[in-house]
Write a protein that holds these residues in place. Structure first.
Motif, short mmCIF file in Angstrom:
data_model
loop_
_atom_site.label_atom_id
_atom_site.label_comp_id
_atom_site.label_asym_id
_atom_site.label_seq_id
_atom_site.Cartn_x
_atom_site.Cartn_y
_atom_site.Cartn_z
N UNK A 92 -15.45 0.85 -7.48
CA UNK A 92 -16.18 -0.41 -7.45
C UNK A 92 -17.41 -0.34 -6.55
N UNK A 93 -17.46 0.74 -5.77
CA UNK A 93 -18.61 0.95 -4.91
C UNK A 93 -18.59 0.12 -3.64
N UNK A 94 -17.50 -0.61 -3.40
CA UNK A 94 -17.47 -1.50 -2.23
C UNK A 94 -16.72 -0.90 -1.05
N UNK A 95 -15.90 0.12 -1.31
CA UNK A 95 -15.16 0.73 -0.21
C UNK A 95 -15.79 2.08 0.12
N UNK A 96 -16.08 2.24 1.40
CA UNK A 96 -16.75 3.44 1.84
C UNK A 96 -15.86 4.66 1.69
N UNK A 97 -16.50 5.81 1.54
CA UNK A 97 -15.75 7.05 1.45
C UNK A 97 -15.05 7.29 2.79
N UNK A 98 -13.98 8.02 2.74
CA UNK A 98 -13.18 8.28 3.93
C UNK A 98 -13.44 9.70 4.41
N UNK A 99 -13.69 9.80 5.69
CA UNK A 99 -13.99 11.09 6.29
C UNK A 99 -13.03 11.26 7.47
N UNK A 100 -12.32 12.38 7.56
CA UNK A 100 -11.31 12.53 8.62
C UNK A 100 -11.88 12.46 10.03
N UNK A 101 -13.18 12.77 10.20
CA UNK A 101 -13.77 12.77 11.54
C UNK A 101 -14.28 11.39 11.94
N UNK A 102 -14.37 10.48 10.96
CA UNK A 102 -14.87 9.14 11.28
C UNK A 102 -13.74 8.13 11.19
N UNK A 103 -13.96 7.00 11.81
CA UNK A 103 -12.89 6.00 11.82
C UNK A 103 -13.16 4.93 10.76
N UNK A 104 -13.35 5.37 9.55
CA UNK A 104 -13.52 4.44 8.44
C UNK A 104 -12.15 4.12 7.87
N UNK A 105 -11.89 2.84 7.73
CA UNK A 105 -10.54 2.47 7.32
C UNK A 105 -10.51 1.64 6.02
N UNK A 106 -11.46 1.90 5.13
CA UNK A 106 -11.43 1.21 3.85
C UNK A 106 -10.30 1.74 2.97
N UNK A 107 -9.93 2.98 3.21
CA UNK A 107 -8.82 3.58 2.47
C UNK A 107 -7.61 3.73 3.37
N UNK A 108 -6.45 3.48 2.82
CA UNK A 108 -5.21 3.68 3.55
C UNK A 108 -4.33 4.63 2.77
N UNK A 109 -3.66 5.51 3.48
CA UNK A 109 -2.72 6.41 2.84
C UNK A 109 -1.35 5.74 2.84
N UNK A 110 -0.78 5.60 1.64
CA UNK A 110 0.50 4.91 1.56
C UNK A 110 1.47 5.66 0.66
N UNK A 111 2.74 5.65 1.06
CA UNK A 111 3.76 6.32 0.27
C UNK A 111 4.53 5.27 -0.54
N UNK A 112 4.46 5.38 -1.85
CA UNK A 112 5.18 4.48 -2.74
C UNK A 112 6.10 5.31 -3.62
N UNK A 113 7.38 5.02 -3.53
CA UNK A 113 8.39 5.76 -4.30
C UNK A 113 8.19 7.26 -4.17
N UNK A 114 8.09 7.74 -2.93
CA UNK A 114 7.98 9.14 -2.58
C UNK A 114 6.69 9.80 -3.04
N UNK A 115 5.75 8.99 -3.54
CA UNK A 115 4.45 9.54 -3.93
C UNK A 115 3.41 9.04 -2.94
N UNK A 116 2.46 9.92 -2.64
CA UNK A 116 1.43 9.57 -1.69
C UNK A 116 0.20 9.01 -2.41
#
Ligand SMILES: [Zn+2]
Length: 131
Positions: free
Chosen positions: A64-88
Protein backbone atom coordinates in the motif's frame (compact mmCIF):
# COMPACT_ATOMS: atom_id res chain seq x y z
CA UNK A 1 36.12 -21.15 16.43
CA UNK A 2 37.32 -19.64 13.18
CA UNK A 3 36.90 -16.06 14.41
CA UNK A 4 39.15 -16.77 17.42
CA UNK A 5 41.88 -18.07 15.08
CA UNK A 6 41.35 -14.97 12.93
CA UNK A 7 41.72 -12.76 16.01
CA UNK A 8 44.97 -14.47 17.07
CA UNK A 9 46.35 -14.22 13.53
CA UNK A 10 45.37 -10.53 13.33
CA UNK A 11 47.04 -9.72 16.65
CA UNK A 12 50.21 -11.71 15.93
CA UNK A 13 50.59 -10.32 12.42
CA UNK A 14 49.84 -6.82 13.69
CA UNK A 15 52.41 -7.21 16.47
CA UNK A 16 55.03 -8.55 14.03
CA UNK A 17 54.42 -5.71 11.61
CA UNK A 18 54.40 -3.12 14.40
CA UNK A 19 57.61 -4.57 15.84
CA UNK A 20 59.31 -4.49 12.43
CA UNK A 21 58.23 -0.93 11.71
CA UNK A 22 59.05 0.55 15.12
CA UNK A 23 61.91 -1.82 15.91
CA UNK A 24 60.86 -2.17 19.55
CA UNK A 25 58.33 -3.87 21.81
CA UNK A 26 56.26 -0.68 21.80
CA UNK A 27 55.67 -1.21 18.12
CA UNK A 28 54.58 -4.80 18.74
CA UNK A 29 52.12 -3.64 21.38
CA UNK A 30 50.62 -0.99 19.12
CA UNK A 31 50.65 -3.41 16.18
CA UNK A 32 48.83 -6.02 18.23
CA UNK A 33 46.24 -3.47 19.23
CA UNK A 34 45.77 -2.34 15.63
CA UNK A 35 45.44 -6.01 14.64
CA UNK A 36 42.64 -6.60 17.14
CA UNK A 37 40.85 -3.43 15.98
CA UNK A 38 41.16 -4.63 12.39
CA UNK A 39 39.64 -7.94 13.45
CA UNK A 40 36.61 -6.24 15.04
CA UNK A 41 36.18 -4.06 11.94
CA UNK A 42 36.42 -7.18 9.77
CA UNK A 43 33.75 -8.90 11.85
CA UNK A 44 31.37 -5.97 11.43
CA UNK A 45 32.10 -5.87 7.71
CA UNK A 46 31.38 -9.61 7.42
CA UNK A 47 28.09 -9.25 9.30
CA UNK A 48 27.09 -6.35 7.08
CA UNK A 49 28.09 -8.24 3.92
CA UNK A 50 26.13 -11.29 5.06
CA UNK A 51 23.04 -9.15 5.65
CA UNK A 52 23.42 -7.46 2.29
CA UNK A 53 23.95 -10.80 0.57
CA UNK A 54 20.96 -12.63 2.00
CA UNK A 55 18.76 -9.65 2.91
CA UNK A 56 17.88 -11.41 6.15
CA UNK A 57 16.05 -9.05 8.48
CA UNK A 58 15.30 -6.57 5.71
CA UNK A 59 11.65 -6.00 4.83
CA UNK A 60 10.44 -3.90 1.88
CA UNK A 61 7.84 -1.16 1.96
CA UNK A 62 4.31 -2.61 2.11
CA UNK A 63 2.26 -2.87 -1.07
CA UNK A 64 0.00 0.00 0.00
CA UNK A 65 3.07 2.19 0.21
CA UNK A 66 2.14 3.48 3.66
CA UNK A 67 4.37 1.31 5.83
CA UNK A 68 8.06 1.99 5.71
CA UNK A 69 10.54 -0.72 4.87
CA UNK A 70 12.12 -2.44 7.83
CA UNK A 71 15.84 -2.31 8.37
CA UNK A 72 17.49 -4.27 11.21
CA UNK A 73 19.84 -1.37 12.04
CA UNK A 74 17.05 1.19 12.33
CA UNK A 75 14.23 1.38 14.80
CA UNK A 76 11.39 1.39 12.31
CA UNK A 77 8.41 -0.40 13.69
CA UNK A 78 5.84 -0.36 10.90
CA UNK A 79 6.37 -4.10 10.55
CA UNK A 80 6.03 -6.59 13.36
CA UNK A 81 7.22 -10.16 13.36
CA UNK A 82 4.47 -12.43 14.60
CA UNK A 83 4.08 -16.17 14.99
CA UNK A 84 0.66 -17.49 14.01
CA UNK A 85 0.04 -21.23 14.18
CA UNK A 86 3.79 -21.94 14.26
CA UNK A 87 4.37 -19.86 11.14
CA UNK A 88 6.36 -16.65 11.19
CA UNK A 89 4.72 -13.62 9.59
CA UNK A 90 5.59 -10.01 9.03
CA UNK A 91 2.55 -7.87 9.79
CA UNK A 92 2.37 -4.28 8.57
CA UNK A 93 0.25 -1.53 10.06
CA UNK A 94 -2.40 -1.95 7.33
CA UNK A 95 -2.94 -5.47 8.60
CA UNK A 96 -1.38 -7.25 5.64
CA UNK A 97 0.50 -10.47 6.25
CA UNK A 98 3.77 -11.23 4.56
CA UNK A 99 6.16 -14.12 4.69
CA UNK A 100 9.79 -14.55 3.88
CA UNK A 101 10.60 -17.33 1.38
CA UNK A 102 14.35 -17.37 1.00
CA UNK A 103 15.08 -14.19 -0.94
CA UNK A 104 11.39 -13.65 -1.74
CA UNK A 105 8.88 -11.63 0.22
CA UNK A 106 5.35 -12.88 -0.46
CA UNK A 107 1.96 -11.47 0.45
CA UNK A 108 -0.33 -13.90 2.26
CA UNK A 109 -3.92 -13.33 1.17
CA UNK A 110 -6.98 -13.67 3.38
CA UNK A 111 -7.69 -17.15 2.02
CA UNK A 112 -4.12 -18.28 2.68
CA UNK A 113 -2.92 -18.12 -0.92
CA UNK A 114 0.31 -16.34 -1.71
CA UNK A 115 1.02 -13.47 -4.07
CA UNK A 116 4.64 -12.84 -5.07
CA UNK A 117 5.57 -9.33 -4.00
CA UNK A 118 9.25 -8.48 -3.76
CA UNK A 119 12.56 -10.23 -4.25
CA UNK A 120 15.90 -9.37 -2.59
CA UNK A 121 18.90 -8.84 -4.82
CA UNK A 122 22.25 -9.06 -3.06
CA UNK A 123 23.75 -5.61 -2.35
CA UNK A 124 20.98 -3.92 -4.35
CA UNK A 125 17.87 -4.25 -2.20
CA UNK A 126 14.26 -5.09 -2.98
CA UNK A 127 12.86 -5.40 -6.49
CA UNK A 128 9.31 -6.26 -7.63
CA UNK A 129 8.93 -10.03 -7.94
CA UNK A 130 7.72 -11.03 -11.38
CA UNK A 131 6.71 -14.47 -10.06
ZN1 LIG B 1 1.06 -1.37 5.25
Amino acid sequence: MLWIIALVVCVIEGAKLGGDVAGSWHGSLIGGFVGSVAWVAGLFLLAWMGGQWSGSGYVPQCRNGCCRSYHPDKDDRDFRLKVIERECYWLCKCGDRYQRRGKRFVLINEDGTETPYMIWRAFRGWFPDGG
